[in-house]
Design an enzyme around this catalytic site. Sequence first.
Site, PDB file in Angstrom:
ATOM      1  N   GLN A  13       0.952  -1.157   0.048  1.00 21.18           N
ATOM      2  CA  GLN A  13      -0.194   0.039  -0.280  1.00 21.18           C
ATOM      3  C   GLN A  13       0.735   1.316   0.051  1.00 21.18           C
ATOM      4  O   GLN A  13       0.642   2.160  -1.050  1.00 21.18           O
ATOM      5  CB  GLN A  13      -0.898  -0.083   1.263  1.00 21.18           C
ATOM      6  CG  GLN A  13      -1.225   1.333   1.514  1.00 21.18           C
ATOM      7  CD  GLN A  13      -2.243   1.306   2.707  1.00 21.18           C
ATOM      8  OE1 GLN A  13      -3.752   1.169   2.805  1.00 21.18           O
ATOM      9  NE2 GLN A  13      -1.672   1.631   4.011  1.00 21.18           N
ATOM     10  N   LEU A  79      10.067   0.349   3.588  1.00 21.29           N
ATOM     11  CA  LEU A  79       8.627  -0.040   3.897  1.00 21.29           C
ATOM     12  C   LEU A  79       8.516  -1.526   3.793  1.00 21.29           C
ATOM     13  O   LEU A  79       7.043  -1.969   4.101  1.00 21.29           O
ATOM     14  CB  LEU A  79       7.691   0.857   2.800  1.00 21.29           C
ATOM     15  CG  LEU A  79       8.109   2.142   2.806  1.00 21.29           C
ATOM     16  CD1 LEU A  79       6.833   2.719   1.596  1.00 21.29           C
ATOM     17  CD2 LEU A  79       7.796   3.016   3.810  1.00 21.29           C
ATOM     18  N   GLN A  82       7.273  -7.985   7.277  1.00 19.35           N
ATOM     19  CA  GLN A  82       6.039  -8.693   7.636  1.00 19.35           C
ATOM     20  C   GLN A  82       5.293  -8.045   8.501  1.00 19.35           C
ATOM     21  O   GLN A  82       5.372  -7.760   9.839  1.00 19.35           O
ATOM     22  CB  GLN A  82       6.365 -10.063   8.186  1.00 19.35           C
ATOM     23  CG  GLN A  82       5.352 -11.172   8.469  1.00 19.35           C
ATOM     24  CD  GLN A  82       4.096 -10.659   9.364  1.00 19.35           C
ATOM     25  OE1 GLN A  82       3.117 -10.203   8.760  1.00 19.35           O
ATOM     26  NE2 GLN A  82       4.086 -10.581  10.376  1.00 19.35           N
ATOM     27  N   SER A 124       6.411   2.015  13.836  1.00 13.44           N
ATOM     28  CA  SER A 124       5.228   1.620  14.134  1.00 13.44           C
ATOM     29  C   SER A 124       4.656   1.839  15.648  1.00 13.44           C
ATOM     30  O   SER A 124       5.390   1.903  16.323  1.00 13.44           O
ATOM     31  CB  SER A 124       4.956   0.166  13.685  1.00 13.44           C
ATOM     32  OG  SER A 124       3.675  -0.125  14.253  1.00 13.44           O
ATOM     33  N   GLU A 126       3.015   0.048  17.066  1.00 18.48           N
ATOM     34  CA  GLU A 126       2.967  -1.204  17.976  1.00 18.48           C
ATOM     35  C   GLU A 126       4.386  -1.035  18.834  1.00 18.48           C
ATOM     36  O   GLU A 126       4.200  -1.934  19.651  1.00 18.48           O
ATOM     37  CB  GLU A 126       2.928  -2.213  16.881  1.00 18.48           C
ATOM     38  CG  GLU A 126       1.580  -2.555  16.452  1.00 18.48           C
ATOM     39  CD  GLU A 126       0.412  -2.864  17.112  1.00 18.48           C
ATOM     40  OE1 GLU A 126       0.794  -3.353  18.337  1.00 18.48           O
ATOM     41  OE2 GLU A 126      -0.462  -2.764  16.575  1.00 18.48           O
ATOM     42  N   TYR A 148       5.421  -8.268  16.337  1.00 18.14           N
ATOM     43  CA  TYR A 148       5.608  -7.505  15.274  1.00 18.14           C
ATOM     44  C   TYR A 148       6.106  -6.154  15.767  1.00 18.14           C
ATOM     45  O   TYR A 148       7.064  -5.527  15.436  1.00 18.14           O
ATOM     46  CB  TYR A 148       4.573  -7.178  14.667  1.00 18.14           C
ATOM     47  CG  TYR A 148       4.343  -6.014  13.678  1.00 18.14           C
ATOM     48  CD1 TYR A 148       5.171  -5.824  12.394  1.00 18.14           C
ATOM     49  CD2 TYR A 148       3.901  -4.913  13.966  1.00 18.14           C
ATOM     50  CE1 TYR A 148       5.141  -4.763  11.621  1.00 18.14           C
ATOM     51  CE2 TYR A 148       3.732  -3.866  13.086  1.00 18.14           C
ATOM     52  CZ  TYR A 148       4.427  -3.780  12.104  1.00 18.14           C
ATOM     53  OH  TYR A 148       4.414  -2.761  10.925  1.00 18.14           O
TER      54      TYR A 148
END
Length: 328
Positions: A13, A79, A82, A124, A126, A148
Amino acid sequence: MNKAALITGLTGQDGSYLAELLISKGYQVFGLVRRTSTSSLERIKHLSGKVKIISGDLLDQSSLMDVIAEAQPDEIYNLASQSYVPLSWTQPALTAEYTALGVSRLLESIRRCKSDARLYQASSSEVFGQPDSSPQTELTAFRPRNPYGVAKAYAHWMTVNYRQHYNLYACCGITYTHESPRRGTEFVFRKITNTAAQIKLGLATELKLGNLDAKRDWCYAEDAVYAMWLMLQQNNPDDYVIASGETHSVKELVKCAFEYLGLDWQNHVSVDPEFYRPNENIQLVGCVDKINTQLDWKPQYSFEELVKLMVDYDLKRLKDSGTLPIPC
């Protein structure tokens, strides 16, 4: 002379939108793609002839060095990873190889082959996991709670360390959830807009979801990649939160999408524990003060505008596919 840019994760994306942006600005764009990749080139087929595809792999440092030597990029946007959180629980080692160690290999390749190149590393939200404060800033402590997030935290700090130790121009963009019509339907935002459109057209009757109270900081992918580009145009490298600065629950998203289609969501949506995330993060929201003040960046699309854009896309795609039921 026009700048050259190398994008890893070109077929994703963000990679496809970033390639469009860079081409519009006159860049020569190279895309790193694994030779054995099963990833679809669907997102970049409209860029055929405008992007040079080079074979390489984040698992193979020698291939990364060859790619950088060939492309001689002024800017590198990493970019690739996984990036599906649930999969990181079933494939934690593979997630670490690509999302964490792959960044170490890339950094070392840049240091050896093109130390004056500018690097954008996709970090991220996360990495924050279960933060002790909200909203999160660039200084909020990392407490990742899934494989992740752990891998992204490693990649983030390796990038910072290479910047400090080797004086590389390397930046981390701590991106929160960002969506677009090019998002996979396994992600909750697109799953909702796609299924809502199917229900509207008589192609489905039910949408199964997990925690409706889970909250996300959502923005549009085109806005996010513009922030990535801006970060590499500054005099000095730095790290920035890329977010909308506000949260919305899954229930709000469902209600907005279904109401836009003239549907009552409660007649179609059911909760299935199968779709609950382990260690669900429900209070991740980014503070955009730094990027707004220093880079003059802010999202151009509101939450409601993004929902409508996605619903409209899925409606049109389904209608154009010729799969609508035949009226009785």
